[in-house]
Design a protein around this motif. Structure first.
Motif, mmCIF file in Angstrom:
data_model
loop_
_atom_site.group_PDB
_atom_site.id
_atom_site.type_symbol
_atom_site.label_atom_id
_atom_site.label_comp_id
_atom_site.label_asym_id
_atom_site.label_seq_id
_atom_site.Cartn_x
_atom_site.Cartn_y
_atom_site.Cartn_z
ATOM 1 N N ASP A 62 0.834 -1.195 0.000
ATOM 2 C CA ASP A 62 0.000 0.000 0.000
ATOM 3 C C ASP A 62 0.874 1.253 0.000
ATOM 4 O O ASP A 62 1.625 1.491 0.933
ATOM 5 C CB ASP A 62 -0.922 0.010 1.212
ATOM 6 C CG ASP A 62 -1.840 1.219 1.222
ATOM 7 O OD1 ASP A 62 -2.355 1.588 0.154
ATOM 8 O OD2 ASP A 62 -2.015 1.811 2.304
ATOM 9 N N GLY A 63 0.791 2.011 -1.071
ATOM 10 C CA GLY A 63 1.526 3.266 -1.164
ATOM 11 C C GLY A 63 2.992 3.123 -1.506
ATOM 12 O O GLY A 63 3.720 4.112 -1.523
ATOM 13 N N ASN A 64 3.438 1.913 -1.806
ATOM 14 C CA ASN A 64 4.852 1.697 -2.125
ATOM 15 C C ASN A 64 5.007 0.666 -3.227
ATOM 16 O O ASN A 64 4.396 -0.404 -3.183
ATOM 17 C CB ASN A 64 5.620 1.209 -0.895
ATOM 18 C CG ASN A 64 5.648 2.232 0.205
ATOM 19 O OD1 ASN A 64 6.225 3.294 0.041
ATOM 20 N ND2 ASN A 64 5.001 1.935 1.311
ATOM 21 N N LEU A 65 5.849 0.999 -4.192
ATOM 22 C CA LEU A 65 6.183 0.074 -5.267
ATOM 23 C C LEU A 65 7.670 0.243 -5.545
ATOM 24 O O LEU A 65 8.153 1.369 -5.682
ATOM 25 C CB LEU A 65 5.363 0.394 -6.515
ATOM 26 C CG LEU A 65 5.573 -0.495 -7.727
ATOM 27 C CD1 LEU A 65 4.282 -0.584 -8.519
ATOM 28 C CD2 LEU A 65 6.690 -0.005 -8.608
ATOM 29 N N GLU A 66 8.384 -0.872 -5.595
ATOM 30 C CA GLU A 66 9.811 -0.839 -5.906
ATOM 31 C C GLU A 66 10.092 -1.865 -6.983
ATOM 32 O O GLU A 66 9.517 -2.956 -6.970
ATOM 33 C CB GLU A 66 10.642 -1.167 -4.668
ATOM 34 C CG GLU A 66 10.483 -0.154 -3.557
ATOM 35 C CD GLU A 66 11.229 -0.536 -2.286
ATOM 36 O OE1 GLU A 66 12.064 -1.463 -2.324
ATOM 37 O OE2 GLU A 66 10.966 0.101 -1.265
ATOM 38 N N CYS A 67 10.973 -1.518 -7.906
ATOM 39 C CA CYS A 67 11.328 -2.427 -8.986
ATOM 40 C C CYS A 67 12.804 -2.262 -9.324
ATOM 41 O O CYS A 67 13.282 -1.139 -9.488
ATOM 42 C CB CYS A 67 10.474 -2.145 -10.217
ATOM 43 S SG CYS A 67 10.895 -3.173 -11.646
#
Length: 110
Positions: A62-67
């Protein structure tokens, strides 16, 4: 505020990106800025994984995406990744043009 961090190699190719926070442009469920950025970023993850067949290292909460992309991609996979990632960034920058008070973009070479 949504904070977009893009890390590029010396030759300008995106190595990783992260998107953190919420725009808070409207109440939950009606926030078009959050929804737009979420759709762009999550569709890009799907494209990298399912279309380009790249084994990306990613985390979505929720509220965070990392790639993070693998370092040693074939030229074909790197080209596909570049197209997908630059299209995502173009879309986010387009949203920024109308909603700059809700988005911060940091695009840098590492």
């Amino acid at each position: 505020m949504i904070k977009v961090q893009i890390k590029r190699s010396r030759n300008g190719e995106i190595q990783s990106f992260s998107i953190n926070g919420h725009a808070n442009a409207d109440e939950y469920g009606k926030d078009i800025v959050c929804a737009a950025v979420s759709v762009l970023s999550q569709t890009t993850l799907l494209g990298l994984h399912d279309i380009a067949k790249i084994e990306i290292d990613f985390k979505v909460q929720d509220g965070n995406l990392e790639c993070k992309l693998p370092v040693n991609l074939s030229n074909d996979k790197r080209q596909k990744a570049n197209l997908l990632l630059e299209t995502m960034i173009m879309g986010i920058k387009n949203i920024y043009e109308s909603y700059s008070e809700y988005i911060a973009i940091h695009d840098k070479e590492v």
